[in-house]
Design a protein around this motif. Structure first.
Motif, PDB file in Angstrom:
ATOM      1  N   ARG A 166       0.793  -1.470  -0.006  1.00  0.00           N
ATOM      2  CA  ARG A 166      -0.005  -0.057   0.385  1.00  0.00           C
ATOM      3  C   ARG A 166       0.790   1.049   0.255  1.00  0.00           C
ATOM      4  NH1 ARG A 166      -4.520   0.518   4.463  1.00  0.00           N
ATOM      5  NH2 ARG A 166      -5.752  -1.377   3.107  1.00  0.00           N
ATOM      6  N   SER A 167       0.186   2.116  -0.625  1.00  0.00           N
ATOM      7  CA  SER A 167       1.059   3.696  -0.949  1.00  0.00           C
ATOM      8  C   SER A 167       0.292   4.391  -0.110  1.00  0.00           C
ATOM      9  CB  SER A 167       1.536   3.680  -2.264  1.00  0.00           C
ATOM     10  OG  SER A 167       0.617   4.233  -3.318  1.00  0.00           O
ATOM     11  N   LEU A 168       1.754   5.471   0.490  1.00  0.00           N
ATOM     12  CA  LEU A 168       0.965   6.789   1.016  1.00  0.00           C
ATOM     13  C   LEU A 168       1.823   8.263  -0.409  1.00  0.00           C
ATOM     14  CD1 LEU A 168       0.063   7.912   3.372  1.00  0.00           C
ATOM     15  CD2 LEU A 168       2.301   8.424   4.010  1.00  0.00           C
TER      16      LEU A 168
ATOM     17  N   TYR B 218      13.575   5.572   7.121  1.00  0.00           N
ATOM     18  CA  TYR B 218      12.202   5.613   8.930  1.00  0.00           C
ATOM     19  C   TYR B 218      11.828   4.722   8.499  1.00  0.00           C
ATOM     20  CZ  TYR B 218       9.612   6.681  12.640  1.00  0.00           C
ATOM     21  OH  TYR B 218       9.268   6.088  13.567  1.00  0.00           O
ATOM     22  N   ILE B 219      10.933   4.245   7.457  1.00  0.00           N
ATOM     23  CA  ILE B 219       9.964   3.522   7.590  1.00  0.00           C
ATOM     24  C   ILE B 219      10.205   1.841   7.076  1.00  0.00           C
ATOM     25  CG2 ILE B 219       7.933   2.745   5.959  1.00  0.00           C
ATOM     26  CD1 ILE B 219       7.826   6.069   5.322  1.00  0.00           C
ATOM     27  N   ASP B 220      11.606   2.584   6.623  1.00  0.00           N
ATOM     28  CA  ASP B 220      11.874   0.445   6.083  1.00  0.00           C
ATOM     29  C   ASP B 220      12.742   0.469   7.544  1.00  0.00           C
ATOM     30  OD1 ASP B 220      13.803  -0.741   4.301  1.00  0.00           O
ATOM     31  OD2 ASP B 220      15.442  -0.812   5.364  1.00  0.00           O
ATOM     32  N   THR B 221      13.424   0.817   8.302  1.00  0.00           N
ATOM     33  CA  THR B 221      13.634   0.848   9.685  1.00  0.00           C
ATOM     34  C   THR B 221      12.334   0.425  10.475  1.00  0.00           C
ATOM     35  OG1 THR B 221      15.481   1.751   9.493  1.00  0.00           O
ATOM     36  CG2 THR B 221      15.445   1.507  11.302  1.00  0.00           C
ATOM     37  N   TYR B 222      11.378   1.562  10.270  1.00  0.00           N
ATOM     38  CA  TYR B 222      10.426   1.040  11.736  1.00  0.00           C
ATOM     39  C   TYR B 222       9.920  -0.646  11.042  1.00  0.00           C
ATOM     40  CZ  TYR B 222       5.775   1.047  13.162  1.00  0.00           C
ATOM     41  OH  TYR B 222       4.553   0.437  13.293  1.00  0.00           O
TER      42      TYR B 222
ATOM     43  N   MET C 299      10.679  -3.805   1.970  1.00  0.00           N
ATOM     44  CA  MET C 299      11.212  -2.489   1.331  1.00  0.00           C
ATOM     45  C   MET C 299      10.363  -0.993   1.213  1.00  0.00           C
ATOM     46  SD  MET C 299      11.561  -2.534  -2.895  1.00  0.00           S
ATOM     47  CE  MET C 299       9.703  -3.164  -3.934  1.00  0.00           C
ATOM     48  N   ALA C 300      10.701   0.269   1.414  1.00  0.00           N
ATOM     49  CA  ALA C 300      10.038   0.765   1.305  1.00  0.00           C
ATOM     50  C   ALA C 300      10.610   1.758   0.282  1.00  0.00           C
ATOM     51  CB  ALA C 300       9.730   1.799   2.455  1.00  0.00           C
ATOM     52  N   ARG C 301       9.715   1.472  -1.086  1.00  0.00           N
ATOM     53  CA  ARG C 301       9.808   2.428  -1.974  1.00  0.00           C
ATOM     54  C   ARG C 301       9.012   3.342  -2.638  1.00  0.00           C
ATOM     55  NH1 ARG C 301       8.142  -1.008  -6.716  1.00  0.00           N
ATOM     56  NH2 ARG C 301       6.163  -1.801  -6.495  1.00  0.00           N
ATOM     57  N   GLN C 302       9.849   4.400  -3.721  1.00  0.00           N
ATOM     58  CA  GLN C 302       9.539   5.770  -4.390  1.00  0.00           C
ATOM     59  C   GLN C 302       8.688   5.285  -5.804  1.00  0.00           C
ATOM     60  OE1 GLN C 302      11.142   9.660  -5.402  1.00  0.00           O
ATOM     61  NE2 GLN C 302      11.381   9.053  -3.878  1.00  0.00           N
ATOM     62  N   LEU C 303       7.534   5.705  -6.063  1.00  0.00           N
ATOM     63  CA  LEU C 303       7.004   5.107  -7.539  1.00  0.00           C
ATOM     64  C   LEU C 303       6.764   6.173  -7.974  1.00  0.00           C
ATOM     65  CD1 LEU C 303       3.581   3.305  -6.527  1.00  0.00           C
ATOM     66  CD2 LEU C 303       6.152   2.776  -6.922  1.00  0.00           C
ATOM     67  N   ALA C 304       6.943   6.710  -8.967  1.00  0.00           N
ATOM     68  CA  ALA C 304       6.890   7.366 -10.345  1.00  0.00           C
ATOM     69  C   ALA C 304       5.372   8.642  -9.746  1.00  0.00           C
ATOM     70  CB  ALA C 304       6.154   7.118 -11.880  1.00  0.00           C
ATOM     71  N   PRO C 305       5.897   9.292  -9.486  1.00  0.00           N
ATOM     72  CA  PRO C 305       5.544  11.039  -9.569  1.00  0.00           C
ATOM     73  C   PRO C 305       4.077  10.758 -10.198  1.00  0.00           C
ATOM     74  CG  PRO C 305       7.044  11.673  -9.771  1.00  0.00           C
ATOM     75  CD  PRO C 305       7.748  10.615 -10.187  1.00  0.00           C
ATOM     76  N   THR C 306       2.977  11.160  -9.591  1.00  0.00           N
ATOM     77  CA  THR C 306       1.393  11.166 -10.153  1.00  0.00           C
ATOM     78  C   THR C 306       0.745  12.652  -9.592  1.00  0.00           C
ATOM     79  OG1 THR C 306       0.531  10.544  -8.047  1.00  0.00           O
ATOM     80  CG2 THR C 306       1.071   8.348  -9.635  1.00  0.00           C
ATOM     81  N   PRO C 307      -0.286  13.056 -10.270  1.00  0.00           N
ATOM     82  CA  PRO C 307      -0.574  14.588 -10.658  1.00  0.00           C
ATOM     83  C   PRO C 307      -1.193  14.734  -8.928  1.00  0.00           C
ATOM     84  CG  PRO C 307      -1.419  13.498 -11.957  1.00  0.00           C
ATOM     85  CD  PRO C 307      -1.216  12.325 -11.353  1.00  0.00           C
TER      86      PRO C 307
ATOM     87  N   GLY D 209       0.802  13.381  -6.564  1.00  0.00           N
ATOM     88  CA  GLY D 209       1.599  13.408  -5.098  1.00  0.00           C
ATOM     89  C   GLY D 209       2.436  12.170  -5.680  1.00  0.00           C
ATOM     90  N   ILE D 210       3.464  11.809  -4.484  1.00  0.00           N
ATOM     91  CA  ILE D 210       4.886  10.812  -4.651  1.00  0.00           C
ATOM     92  C   ILE D 210       3.823  10.404  -4.141  1.00  0.00           C
ATOM     93  CG2 ILE D 210       7.289  10.130  -4.890  1.00  0.00           C
ATOM     94  CD1 ILE D 210       7.783  13.118  -5.017  1.00  0.00           C
ATOM     95  N   PRO D 211       3.942   8.492  -4.840  1.00  0.00           N
ATOM     96  CA  PRO D 211       4.048   7.282  -4.135  1.00  0.00           C
ATOM     97  C   PRO D 211       4.980   6.862  -3.142  1.00  0.00           C
ATOM     98  CG  PRO D 211       2.976   7.311  -6.319  1.00  0.00           C
ATOM     99  CD  PRO D 211       3.716   8.023  -6.294  1.00  0.00           C
ATOM    100  N   LEU D 212       4.589   6.588  -1.561  1.00  0.00           N
ATOM    101  CA  LEU D 212       5.860   5.941  -1.382  1.00  0.00           C
ATOM    102  C   LEU D 212       5.109   4.876  -0.765  1.00  0.00           C
ATOM    103  CD1 LEU D 212       8.461   6.610  -0.278  1.00  0.00           C
ATOM    104  CD2 LEU D 212       8.239   7.691   2.313  1.00  0.00           C
ATOM    105  N   GLU D 213       5.938   3.413  -1.191  1.00  0.00           N
ATOM    106  CA  GLU D 213       4.885   2.347  -1.108  1.00  0.00           C
ATOM    107  C   GLU D 213       5.886   1.703  -0.482  1.00  0.00           C
ATOM    108  OE1 GLU D 213       3.074  -0.146  -4.099  1.00  0.00           O
ATOM    109  OE2 GLU D 213       5.150  -1.850  -4.354  1.00  0.00           O
ATOM    110  N   ILE D 214       4.540   0.748   0.996  1.00  0.00           N
ATOM    111  CA  ILE D 214       5.517   0.067   1.794  1.00  0.00           C
ATOM    112  C   ILE D 214       5.347  -0.965   1.283  1.00  0.00           C
ATOM    113  CG2 ILE D 214       4.872  -1.595   4.333  1.00  0.00           C
ATOM    114  CD1 ILE D 214       4.370   1.647   5.291  1.00  0.00           C
ATOM    115  N   TYR D 215       6.215  -2.459   1.297  1.00  0.00           N
ATOM    116  CA  TYR D 215       5.942  -4.011   0.754  1.00  0.00           C
ATOM    117  C   TYR D 215       6.745  -4.138   1.820  1.00  0.00           C
ATOM    118  CZ  TYR D 215       6.247  -7.218  -2.855  1.00  0.00           C
ATOM    119  OH  TYR D 215       5.426  -8.615  -3.526  1.00  0.00           O
ATOM    120  N   ALA D 216       5.976  -4.906   2.092  1.00  0.00           N
ATOM    121  CA  ALA D 216       5.996  -6.340   3.560  1.00  0.00           C
ATOM    122  C   ALA D 216       5.525  -7.074   3.924  1.00  0.00           C
ATOM    123  CB  ALA D 216       6.474  -5.394   4.559  1.00  0.00           C
ATOM    124  N   PHE D 217       5.535  -8.299   4.583  1.00  0.00           N
ATOM    125  CA  PHE D 217       5.198  -9.315   4.816  1.00  0.00           C
ATOM    126  C   PHE D 217       4.402  -9.231   6.074  1.00  0.00           C
ATOM    127  CE2 PHE D 217       6.274 -10.243   0.676  1.00  0.00           C
ATOM    128  CZ  PHE D 217       5.240 -10.552   0.002  1.00  0.00           C
ATOM    129  N   SER D 218       3.594  -9.691   6.515  1.00  0.00           N
ATOM    130  CA  SER D 218       2.769 -10.237   7.865  1.00  0.00           C
ATOM    131  C   SER D 218       3.099 -11.570   7.981  1.00  0.00           C
ATOM    132  CB  SER D 218       1.243  -9.501   8.648  1.00  0.00           C
ATOM    133  OG  SER D 218       0.786 -10.368   7.734  1.00  0.00           O
TER     134      SER D 218
END
Length: 427
Positions: free
Chosen positions: A270-272, A336-340, A354-362, A364-373
């Motif tokens: 999911r991204s922010l 910080y997100i990656d360490t958290y 992984m906390a990764r940055q996706l391509a900018p969009t109208p 904003g900049i999506p900052l995605e969290i990719y992990a497994f619970s």
């Protein structure tokens, strides 16, 4: 036996009945007597067999015999002896009426075929119920196999019955049936498609009972509770039942969550969206302030030292912040997100984080969290994901960033208030 028939016949003749009527009355009395005797024998045998099976089922450790009783196997077997008695005594009852004898003999032969199919069906249903109690076969589509076998059995039984009634050899009847194959295929199209699909689903292990599947075309999102020849039943999470044609599993696309269930974790993806205007370079004072955040304090210390060393060695003019190498608030926030995530107790550390940055969009900049619970249960998974994003969203202001959000009435009112204050100050 002949003496009994003659005695009844002589009785009707003695009371003044003509010869033809006496024969009909004789046949009727014998038929009624045979029917009563057969029914009584059938009743007694059924009671005896059911009683014996029930007692044996109570004493045995396996539940197979209980399933035999539940699927009426003893009742169907009990009909065999009365049927044999009926076949044996039909010539005796219809001695004077050969045409009736032929009709009833054919009818009893057909009934024998039907009874054999009933017994086979009861045994197969017993096996089906028993296999479903075995852990190794619990998720297999046993219903499909049983239905396929029974379809073939009923087809053979019906064709044999028609051949018996028409006195036509079975091979000749099948030859004539070939001419109507196109009509038969049209009538049984869904059954044929379901049969082929059941085989492919089973061989390729596409779906098992208990699998969680998502089939958007049919609005199915839940656990598979039944797989048979024609349909697959899915119990959705709202407890409704969706019925899907079996052949749709091989003709359309659907999602089976078994891989996730069998894995060591459930994916969080999911991204922010961060407002682009809030992204900036960090000054030395701002970096020193962020060092108070314990999770990234050592990272900032080492990283800033490397950057300062590089800029000094290359004679970078740092009067302008753009020159040389710099830290950005978005990059530090991503770290910080990656360490958290790596310190979060509910995240599987052996799978990708992984906390990764996706391509900018109208937006904003999506900052995605990719992990497994670690916990794959739906309720706990949603709680873990919500807990992570609660923390991340609350942490955004500490890095002087903003989360993108469409303007609303409140934001417009606040902007008007600020503009009014600015106007008043200018006046």
């Amino acid at each position: 036996m002949d003496n009994i028939r003659h005695f009844i016949y002589d009785y009707f003749v003695a009371v003044g009945t003509d010869e033809s009527t006496s024969k009909y009355l004789n046949m009727l009395v014998l038929a009624i007597a045979l029917t009563v005797i057969i029914y009584a024998i059938d009743f007694v045998i059924r009671k005896l067999l059911i009683g014996l099976f029930s007692k044996f089922a109570l004493r045995s450790k396996t539940n197979f015999d209980d399933l035999l009783v539940a699927n009426k196997v003893p009742i169907n077997i009990a009909h065999i002896i009365p049927l044999l008695i009926a076949i044996e005594f039909v010539p005796f009852v219809f001695y004077d009426f050969q045409n009736f004898e032929v009709v009833f003999e054919r009818g009893l032969t057909v009934f024998a075929l039907i009874l054999a199919l009933w017994i086979v069906r009861s045994l197969l249903h017993t096996l089906k119920d028993y296999f479903k109690t075995l852990p190794s076969l619990k998720d297999k589509p046993i219903d499909s196999y049983i239905q396929v076998f029974m379809i073939f059995a009923w087809i053979i039984g019906i064709l044999s019955a028609i051949a018996i009634l028409t006195r036509m050899p079975l091979i000749n009847f099948l030859t004539g049936l070939g001419a109507a194959s196109a009509i038969i295929i049209l009538i049984f199209k869904d059954t044929i498609l379901g049969f082929v699909a059941s085989i492919q689903v089973s061989i390729n292990d596409m779906v098992r009972i208990g699998d969680w599947i998502t089939f958007e075309k049919y609005g199915a999102d839940g656990d598979v509770v039944e797989i048979n020849l024609a349909t697959v039943k899915v119990q959705n999470f709202d407890k409704t039942i969706t019925t899907i044609p079996t052949y749709a599993l091989i003709s359309d696309s659907f999602k089976n969550w078994r891989g996730m269930t069998n894995s060591d974790g459930r994916r969080i993806k999911r991204s922010l969206n961060i407002t682009q205007n809030s992204v900036k370079y960090l000054t030395k004072d701002e970096v020193d302030t962020l060092k108070d955040i314990q999770l990234i304090s050592s990272y900032l210390e080492n990283r800033q030292a490397d950057i300062d060393s590089y800029n000094k060695q290359n004679g970078i003019n740092k009067e302008l912040l753009l020159n040389g190498r710099n830290l950005t608030n978005l990059g530090v926030f991503r770290k910080y997100i990656d360490t958290y995530l790596k310190h979060h107790s509910a995240i599987n550390k052996d799978m990708m984080i992984m906390a990764r940055q996706l391509a900018p969009t109208p937006q904003g900049i999506p900052l995605e969290i990719y992990a497994f619970s670690s916990d794959k249960r739906w309720e706990n998974y949603e709680y873990i994901m919500a807990d992570i994003f609660d923390h991340v969203i609350a942490a955004v202001p500490y890095f002087d960033l903003e989360v993108f959000e469409l303007p609303n009435t409140t934001s417009f009112v606040q902007k008007q208030i600020v503009l009014k204050k600015d106007t008043d100050l200018m006046d």
